[in-house]
Enzyme design. Structure first.
Site, PDB file in Angstrom:
ATOM      1  N   ASP A 114       6.717  -3.873   3.479  1.00  0.00           N
ATOM      2  CA  ASP A 114       7.917  -3.982   2.635  1.00  0.00           C
ATOM      3  C   ASP A 114       8.718  -5.216   3.045  1.00  0.00           C
ATOM      4  O   ASP A 114       8.780  -5.568   4.220  1.00  0.00           O
ATOM      5  CB  ASP A 114       8.798  -2.736   2.791  1.00  0.00           C
ATOM      6  CG  ASP A 114       8.171  -1.505   2.149  1.00  0.00           C
ATOM      7  OD1 ASP A 114       7.043  -1.630   1.629  1.00  0.00           O
ATOM      8  OD2 ASP A 114       8.813  -0.442   2.176  1.00  0.00           O
ATOM      9  N   TYR A 330       8.249   6.374  -6.619  1.00  0.00           N
ATOM     10  CA  TYR A 330       8.685   6.375  -5.223  1.00  0.00           C
ATOM     11  C   TYR A 330      10.191   6.643  -5.111  1.00  0.00           C
ATOM     12  O   TYR A 330      11.000   5.938  -5.723  1.00  0.00           O
ATOM     13  CB  TYR A 330       8.341   5.026  -4.591  1.00  0.00           C
ATOM     14  CG  TYR A 330       8.515   5.016  -3.115  1.00  0.00           C
ATOM     15  CD1 TYR A 330       7.693   5.786  -2.316  1.00  0.00           C
ATOM     16  CD2 TYR A 330       9.522   4.265  -2.515  1.00  0.00           C
ATOM     17  CE1 TYR A 330       7.856   5.802  -0.953  1.00  0.00           C
ATOM     18  CE2 TYR A 330       9.685   4.275  -1.146  1.00  0.00           C
ATOM     19  CZ  TYR A 330       8.851   5.048  -0.371  1.00  0.00           C
ATOM     20  OH  TYR A 330       9.016   5.067   0.982  1.00  0.00           O
TER      21      TYR A 330
END
Length: 856
Positions: A114, A330
């Site tokens: 990420d 998500y």
DNA sequence: GCAAGGTC
């Protein structure tokens, strides 16, 4: 020349998506410790085999070495200079081994973690577990992919423009971890030991401090302080009654309210004496209620709390479960703006199938208004539904309610704004001004699918400027100003977000923490009401060092580590400097603790006057007291000594028996629950294990401390020690020994002294005792089993037998094992007394299948 | 038994 490229994402789902995009759906997946997706392609002009996998968040986590783990013998102040160690965050997942294994034969590494600081830190955790195992290759081998959305254009663009991982950002995270650990743990241990050593009714297993949880608590306490300090004031207001076309009109007085009764009465007379209420103006304008932006985590948690009455931790659990079962996208995202290129149609096509909002989704297909605004943080898109599901399919309950909300929010975010007309009329009577307003709907827009957001309110009756309406009455209303209410959970989340306390993934955890620690309670309407303990703690910080409990404590750490991230300061220097500041605050806190203690004294009872008498102290031979409020512990008022106990069960005396080592009275601890075991322990030995290297049992439940009960004691002369009660090594865990539970009759049983594995002996037993004999087959201690008269379960009707419960087939058949999982194919590994300790038993060589506990 | 941050 071909190359093999290892690519690593932060979580399995992302590895899957990215592999799909980069391979155009051609990747083959295989399962190692984690999923690996493989395909062929080209990498920087060479033929390449791609191997894409993931970690599961952070690979490592930080802690103190074993030497600093003992709360009784470690001075909390020494923690600031203590070393730290990193160990695998989730050893059972074998992430390190997985990475090392997959790195073999790879020539290049591409990091798809990420794109935030934590992700940058994980990059280096991955590097540490791959590069050494990779094949050598000329030129740059390690690459960082930077992407702002999980979409084909973004991912392919990132692949074309690979960079390098940013060491400064990673170091900033290392610094934060060390600071949070040292500061949090030092304060927590000091406070806990200090106050639990003095008070008996705190009802909290631990008195924790943390740079996120403490400011969160402070928000709730500050509101409480505003409420208690509030002085109500009387006020007066005039309310003339008028109506038009049979409809009553509620008027607002331009002066609002007055705190002077005489003045208010004067105005009342003036208005009463007026001839009528003259309308001085009527205006109408269109107003709009904006449709929602995309849904991010914080917004979802707020609504789950205020609209669905769900605790944030519960909402996160449910959202995660909906995500892993493929119903929602998500759920941890900061973004409220959809990324460019987001495929709304794909979601709408899926929603079209839904029995409740299918038609609405169908209508939106050709009419939706692309969302604008919101913030696209580039991490993940807003939370949306992924698959259509009905209440029945989700099993109803909170799963359905949260899913229903997310789906409607998504459809709402594509719908038009809600518009309505607001008419405002102004009036005058006796030179006093009044107003009234009314609304009438124009276009429901998104409120059609989110009806609870619809505009309420009635239209005004038709009014004309200049017309005069009769006043039937003028009331003088008296009221009292009132304090604000306690913070709602939703407002608390808002404050945390505003002050940078926690992240989308951790806000729910912090709120859950302060609830579990008994600092706040959640009351009707999900109001966050601090407890006596919570209030006392925060007032204490306010008296000693207010900065400790304010959001600035977090902001300061963030600002310091920001310097590292930007490369403006060395990590070591920043950590040393900041630790020094906190160590100074800690020393000040310790020397001024009496200020906080004075508050505790006023609210809580000292240990000496708490609890009920139980057992004798081996030192002063006087009675001790059992404090049964958590954490359950024994206290000797004469020696002023606190003795910790295992948690999550009850304690009673054991036939007045004494420990031969120290003279303390032995107690029996029974773990709660259907199969809760009972074992003997000496309160002193439990806290001060007398034998170097003796195993300890980890405490059960909240506040449980590691200790040594008699079932782990290697004393050869005491009849309660595991040397005298142990039967055989536990087939289920690594360190345990199965011991006879001496008070379990009439349902006699054997328990593992470490894990929850247990064996129920035949039901028809009258008694079970350990014999001095050992099994010639496996060296286990044999049991002397005495069956009830006429109830023998043995084929020959014998009532008395000395047998090995492992090797004696007829006895083993009559026993039931519980809480065991994997023992079928495991061999029995040695005789009584634990493996390796005494060098007895036959261990692995034994091929008797019965030793595998297969028949239990 | 302890912090906060990832993630399952």
């Amino acid at each position: 020349m071909s190359c093999t490229v290892l690519m690593v994402a932060e979580k399995p789902s992302l590895a899957q998506s990215i592999a799909n995009i980069l391979s155009s759906g051609r990747a083959h997946s295989r399962r190692s410790f984690l999923e690996v997706h493989e395909w062929n392609g080209s990498f920087r002009g060479r033929i390449a085999n791609f191997r894409m996998t993931s970690v599961i968040g952070h690979v490592l986590s930080i802690d103190f070495p074993a030497k600093f783990q003992n709360w009784e013998t470690t001075d909390p102040a020494s923690l600031f200079d203590a070393p730290t160690i990193r160990s695998e965050a989730n050893p059972k997942a074998h992430v390190c081994k997985h990475l090392q294994q997959e790195a073999r034969g790879c020539t290049h590494l591409v990091l798809w973690l990420d794109c935030d600081r934590e992700g940058e830190n994980i990059c280096f955790e991955v590097i540490d577990n791959t590069v050494k195992w990779m094949a050598r290759s000329a030129g740059q081998q390690i690459f960082r992919a930077r992407f702002s959305a999980i979409s084909a254009p973004d991912i392919t663009a990132a692949m074309d423009k690979l960079g390098e991982p940013n060491k400064c950002e990673a170091l900033a995270v290392d610094a934060r971890q060390e600071l949070d650990l040292k500061v949090g743990v030092a304060f927590t241990r000091f406070q806990t030991r200090y106050f639990q050593g003095k008070y008996g009714n705190l009802d909290a297993s631990v008195i924790s401090y943390g740079p996120c949880q403490t400011p969160t608590l402070t928000f709730a306490v500050q509101r409480h302080q505003v409420i208690t300090a509030f002085q109500p004031e009387d006020f007066w207001s005039i309310r003339p009654h008028i109506s038009k076309a049979g409809q009553r009109i509620d008027l607002e007085w331009a002066r609002g309210r007055l705190f002077d009764q005489d003045a208010a009465q004067l105005f009342q007379v003036l208005v009463k004496e007026a001839r009528g209420m003259r309308c001085t103006g009527v205006t109408t304008k269109e107003e709009r209620r904006q449709r929602p932006h995309g849904l991010n985590t914080v917004e979802m948690l707020k609504i789950a709390s205020s609209g669905l009455g769900m605790a944030p931790a519960q909402a996160m659990r449910i959202a995660e479960s909906l995500y892993t079962s493929g119903y929602l996208s998500y759920p941890r995202t900061e973004s409220s703006g959809y990324p460019p290129g987001f495929d709304f149609e794909e979601v709408l096509v899926e929603m079209r199938r839904h029995p409740i909002w299918g038609e609405y989704a169908q209508h939106l297909m050709s009419n939706f208004v692309p969302p604008k605004g919101g913030h696209d943080a580039g991490d993940h898109p807003p939370i949306t539904p992924v698959a259509s599901a009905t209440e029945h399919e989700l099993g109803g309950g909170d799963m359905w309610r949260l899913y229903d909300y997310v789906a409607r929010h998504f459809l709402g975010s594509l719908s038009p704004d809600c518009t309505f007309a607001r008419t405002t009329a102004t009036f005058s009577a006796g030179h006093e001004a009044f107003s009234a307003s009314g609304t009438s709907p124009k276009r429901p827009g998104f409120t059609a699918i989110m009806p609870w957001r619809a505009v309420e309110g009635k239209p005004l009756p038709p009014l004309q400027e200049g017309e005069s309406l009769p006043i039937t009455e003028v009331d003088l209303k008296q009221g009292k100003t009132s304090p604000p209410d306690y913070l709602t959970e939703s407002e608390l989340i808002g404050l945390m977000e505003k002050h940078g306390i926690g992240t989308d993934a951790s806000i729910a955890v912090h709120i859950n923490n302060i609830c579990e620690r008994n600092y706040v309670g959640i009351q009707t309407g999900r109001k966050v009401v601090p407890t006596e303990l919570g209030i006392t703690l925060v007032r204490g910080y306010q008296l000693i060092d207010p900065e400790l409990c304010l959001p600035q404590v977090r902001a300061h750490v963030e600002q310091q580590i920001g310097l590292i991230a930007e490369g403006k300061a060395e990590k070591e220097a920043v950590v040393l400097h900041t630790l020094d500041q906190f160590a100074q605050k800690f020393r000040h806190f310790v020397t001024k603790i009496a200020r906080m203690d004075a508050l505790f004294e006023a609210s809580f009872s000292p240990l000496a006057s708490s609890g009920k008498v139980l057992g004798k102290c081996g030192k002063c031979l006087r009675y001790m007291k059992l404090i049964s409020i958590r954490p359950m512990r024994l206290y000797c008022p004469t020696c002023e000594e606190v003795l910790n106990l295992p948690q999550g069960g009850t304690v009673k005396l054991y036939k007045g028996l004494e420990c031969p080592l120290d003279g303390y009275e032995i107690v029996l601890f029974s773990l709660s629950g259907p199969d809760g075991k009972t074992y003997a322990l000496c309160p002193f030995c439990y806290n001060n294990p007398p034998f170097e290297g003796a195993l300890k049992v980890s405490g059960q439940g909240a506040g449980g401390k590691a200790g040594m009960p008699c079932t782990l004691c290697p004393h050869s002369g005491c009849p309660h020690s595991f040397l005298r009660m142990g039967i055989t090594a536990c087939p289920e865990c690594d360190d345990g020994t199965v011991v006879l539970d001496p008070v379990s009759g009439p349902k006699w049983r054997l328990d593992c002294n470490q894990c929850s594995f247990l064996i129920y002996l035949p039901e028809t037993l009258h008694s079970a005792k350990l014999s001095k004999k050992h099994c010639p087959e496996c060296d286990s201690s044999m049991l002397r089993l005495d069956f009830r008269k006429g109830a023998s379960s043995l084929p020959d009707g014998a009532t008395d037998i000395t047998a090995c419960v492992i090797c004696d087939e007829q006895i083993a058949k009559l026993c039931t094992a519980k809480h065991g999982r994997s023992y079928v194919n495991r061999r029995h590994r040695g005789g009584r007394g634990g493996r390796g300790r005494r060098g007895r038993g036959r261990g692995r060589k034994n091929e008797n299948p019965l030793l595998s506990f297969r028949d239990f």
